[in-house]
Design a protein around this motif. Structure first.
Motif: not given
Length: 222
Positions: A54-72, A78-86
Motif C-alpha cells: 500500500i502506497n509503496g510500503m510492503k507488509s505481510d499477513a502476520l504484520e497486518d494482523e498484528l496492526h489490526n489487533i491493535i486497531d481493534r 506489538r508484543v501484546e498483539a502477538f500474545a493475543y494472536l497466539l
C-alpha cells in the motif's frame, strides 16, 4: 500448495483405495498457542508469504494482523498483539496421520487472508531429519471439536476428517475425499458432475460411508 477441497483424481493410488471398515473415531481438538520446536518457523513463513503493498510500503499477513489487533483495541503494543494472536488465532495439535508411530502436526491459521467461506487453512506438518515441513492441509471453521480421528481409516491408514473432508496419507502421497458440503454450505449432499466423473468407485464408496457415518461416534450425522 493443495488443500483438501476436491476428490483425488484417477490413478494408481486412487484405484488401489478400498473402503475398508473404519474403526472407532475420537474427537480431536487443537490447542491455542505457538506451535513448539521449529514448527513455528514453518508457520511464520506461511503467514509472511501472503504479502500486501500500500502506497509503496510492503507488509505481510502476520504484520497486518498484528496492526489490526491493535486497531481493534485488543492490544496496545506489538508484543501484546502477538500474545493475543497466539491465544485466539493460532491453534495446533499432534496426530499420527501416516501410521508410522511418529506424530505429524496440524496448525490452524485463524487470520485473514487464510480464512474464507470454507473455514481457515489448517496446515499439516511432517517431521523430517531437516525439521518440520509442510505437506498439505485442509480447511476448518474452528479448531475446537471440529475433527474426528481414527487409527484405522480407508486403506487401513489413520484418517482425520472435518465436517466435509476426510484426509489420510501413507507417507508417499496425500489422499482425501469430500463427503459433505462439497459445493458450499447450503446443500450438504451436493457434489459436482466433474467430481463424480473423476471419482473412482472406491472413492465414491468411501464418500458414502463417511456421509452416513455418525460424527465421532456420537450417534448423529454431522
Amino acid at each position: 500448495m493443495l488443500f483438501a477441497a476436491i476428490l483425488i483424481g484417477a490413478g494408481f493410488w486412487a484405484s488401489s483405495l478400498h473402503a475398508a471398515q473404519i474403526s472407532d473415531e475420537i474427537p480431536l481438538s487443537l490447542q491455542a498457542g505457538r506451535p513448539p520446536q521449529d514448527a513455528w518457523l514453518v508457520v511464520e513463513y506461511e503467514l509472511r508469504s501472503e504479502t500486501t503493498e500500500i502506497n509503496g510500503m510492503k507488509s505481510d499477513a502476520l504484520e497486518d494482523e498484528l496492526h489490526n489487533i491493535i486497531d481493534r483495541g485488543e492490544a496496545r503494543t506489538r508484543v501484546e498483539a502477538f500474545a493475543y494472536l497466539l491465544r485466539y488465532e493460532i491453534a495446533w495439535g499432534y496426530l499420527d496421520i501416516d501410521g508410522d508411530g511418529v506424530n505429524e502436526m496440524l496448525v490452524w491459521l485463524g487470520i485473514p487472508p487464510f480464512c474464507g467461506s470454507a473455514g481457515c487453512q489448517t496446515l499439516l506438518l511432517h517431521q523430517t531429519a531437516a525439521g518440520w515441513q509442510q505437506e498439505f492441509g485442509l480447511y476448518l471453521s474452528e479448531p475446537a471439536d471440529s475433527l474426528c480421528y481414527t487409527r484405522n481409516g480407508p486403506d487401513a491408514f489413520p484418517m482425520v476428517r472435518s465436517d466435509s473432508v476426510a484426509l489420510w496419507w501413507d507417507g508417499i502421497r496425500q489422499r482425501y475425499v469430500c463427503y459433505r458440503y462439497c459445493m458450499g454450505w447450503s446443500d450438504p449432499d451436493a457434489i459436482s458432475e466433474e467430481e463424480l466423473s473423476a471419482a473412482t468407485p472406491e472413492e465414491l464408496s468411501v464418500r458414502k460411508l463417511l456421509h452416513d457415518r455418525p460424527w465421532c461416534g456420537n450417534g448423529s450425522v454431522n
